[in-house]
Design an enzyme around this catalytic site. Structure first.
Site, PDB file in Angstrom:
ATOM      1  N   PRO A 104       0.809  -1.216   0.000  1.00 42.51           N
ATOM      2  CA  PRO A 104       0.000   0.000   0.000  1.00 42.51           C
ATOM      3  C   PRO A 104       0.847   1.273   0.000  1.00 42.51           C
ATOM      4  O   PRO A 104       0.330   2.357  -0.229  1.00 42.51           O
ATOM      5  CB  PRO A 104      -0.819  -0.094   1.293  1.00 42.51           C
ATOM      6  CG  PRO A 104      -0.586  -1.433   1.870  1.00 42.51           C
ATOM      7  CD  PRO A 104       0.562  -2.070   1.164  1.00 42.51           C
ATOM      8  N   GLU A 131       2.353  -7.731   8.523  1.00 43.63           N
ATOM      9  CA  GLU A 131       2.351  -6.264   8.667  1.00 43.63           C
ATOM     10  C   GLU A 131       3.252  -5.570   7.665  1.00 43.63           C
ATOM     11  O   GLU A 131       3.054  -4.409   7.332  1.00 43.63           O
ATOM     12  CB  GLU A 131       2.786  -5.860  10.074  1.00 43.63           C
ATOM     13  CG  GLU A 131       1.869  -6.332  11.185  1.00 43.63           C
ATOM     14  CD  GLU A 131       0.409  -6.060  10.901  1.00 43.63           C
ATOM     15  OE1 GLU A 131       0.052  -4.886  10.700  1.00 43.63           O
ATOM     16  OE2 GLU A 131      -0.369  -7.037  10.882  1.00 43.63           O
ATOM     17  N   ARG A 169      -3.087  -7.878 -21.307  1.00 40.79           N
ATOM     18  CA  ARG A 169      -3.974  -7.490 -22.409  1.00 40.79           C
ATOM     19  C   ARG A 169      -3.372  -6.392 -23.293  1.00 40.79           C
ATOM     20  O   ARG A 169      -3.893  -6.110 -24.361  1.00 40.79           O
ATOM     21  CB  ARG A 169      -5.369  -7.126 -21.901  1.00 40.79           C
ATOM     22  CG  ARG A 169      -5.441  -5.926 -21.011  1.00 40.79           C
ATOM     23  CD  ARG A 169      -6.806  -5.810 -20.371  1.00 40.79           C
ATOM     24  NE  ARG A 169      -7.852  -5.431 -21.314  1.00 40.79           N
ATOM     25  CZ  ARG A 169      -7.929  -4.271 -21.939  1.00 40.79           C
ATOM     26  NH1 ARG A 169      -7.002  -3.349 -21.749  1.00 40.79           N
ATOM     27  NH2 ARG A 169      -8.919  -4.006 -22.754  1.00 40.79           N
ATOM     28  N   ASP A 184      -9.918   1.812 -25.060  1.00 43.50           N
ATOM     29  CA  ASP A 184     -10.255   1.542 -23.665  1.00 43.50           C
ATOM     30  C   ASP A 184     -10.460   2.816 -22.866  1.00 43.50           C
ATOM     31  O   ASP A 184      -9.758   3.795 -23.098  1.00 43.50           O
ATOM     32  CB  ASP A 184      -9.081   0.844 -22.957  1.00 43.50           C
ATOM     33  CG  ASP A 184      -8.986  -0.610 -23.314  1.00 43.50           C
ATOM     34  OD1 ASP A 184      -9.950  -1.136 -23.868  1.00 43.50           O
ATOM     35  OD2 ASP A 184      -7.932  -1.194 -23.015  1.00 43.50           O
TER      36      ASP A 184
END
Ligand code: 6GU
Length: 270
Positions: A104, A131, A169, A184
């Site tokens: 994160p 953690e 992709r 897209d």
């Protein structure tokens, strides 16, 4: 494109990569996904991959030795580097294989990062649990840190699958239609225009007349304006970075003026 995934939960990957477009891309040899269990690179009796943090506090920390050994063994080079920039360039950077930590704390993944990474022949993805990672993994092994958004997950496995999917992709020939990825949402810096298919009328709801006209220039113009309209309404932040023509800007100006007029008219009624 070869993905080298390092994880404590290899069983998460097979069902997704054995499905649909990713499955076909693998069968055709356009991409390879190799999943490595970090635990296979431990040597102690209990196959420990985590330990308690120095300095105390809660949670467990991923140990450096198994991760370094796993990656060095798979890449077949001394992937780690010391503090000096020269050494950094002479090791992992030299072979130009991104070694990406999923966390994160990383830069937030988006279409432009997917495009950037799709240029490489090989990418390493390290999935964490617990953690966090011993900081020396960040300092001396990884070349990049990526997050998939501002929320916290229990591990990096889903982020790794998301990256594999979006990067795959973009590889040549993976999508059936060669122009497949061009229009897209996000690829052109705007959200995509609305799509319709048969029937032309469903429960009394008709498709926009212009799509039945066969006039391709008119259809292209309508689609461009719809893409601008959608982006303006749903993701105005994207318009700041989008590549806009003179006509695009004029259209957006018109939208803004109409909106302002509506606001004025409603406040007049009150
Ligand atoms: Cl890459 N890992 C975890 N554990 N949580 C996340 C993430 C990654 N990206 C967003 N949340």
């Amino acid at each position: 494109m070869q993905f080298e995934v390092f994880t404590l939960l290899p069983e998460v990957f097979p069902s997704y990569i054995d499905t649909s477009i990713i499955k076909r891309a693998r069968e055709r040899g356009l991409i390879t996904v190799r999943v490595h269990n970090i635990r296979d690179y431990t040597h102690d009796k209990h196959h420990m991959t985590d330990d308690t943090p120095y300095g105390g506090g809660g949670g467990m920390v991923m140990k450096p030795e198994p991760i370094f050994e796993a990656i060095e063994s798979v890449l077949g080079v001394d992937a780690s580097f010391d503090d000096s920039l020269e050494e950094r360039e002479a090791s992992a950077q030299d072979v130009k294989i991104p070694i990406i930590l999923l966390t994160p704390q990383g830069r937030v993944f988006n279409q432009s990062i997917a495009q950037e990474l799709s240029q490489h022949d090989r990418i390493v993805l390290i999935c964490g649990r617990y953690e966090g990672f011993d900081e020396r993994i960040r300092e001396h092994l990884v070349t990049d840190e990526i997050s998939i958004g501002d929320y916290v997950l229990t591990g990096g496995e889903l982020p790794a699958l998301i990256m594999i999917d979006s990067i795959s992709r973009l590889q040549p020939d993976v999508l059936g239609d060669p122009t497949g990825a061009q229009d897209d949402s996000h690829a052109m810096g705007l959200l995509e225009y609305p799509h319709y298919t048969r029937p032309p009328e469903f429960r009394g709801w008709k498709i926009p007349e212009v799509l039945l006209s066969g006039a391709h220039a008119k259809i292209d113009k309508w689609r461009r304006e719809q893409a601008l309209l959608r982006t303006y309404k749903k993701r105005p932040d994207m318009l700041e970075k989008a590549d806009l023509s003179k006509e695009d800007k004029k259209f957006l100006e018109k939208l803004k003026n109409e909106e302002e007029r509506e606001v004025r008219e409603t406040s007049d009624e009150e």
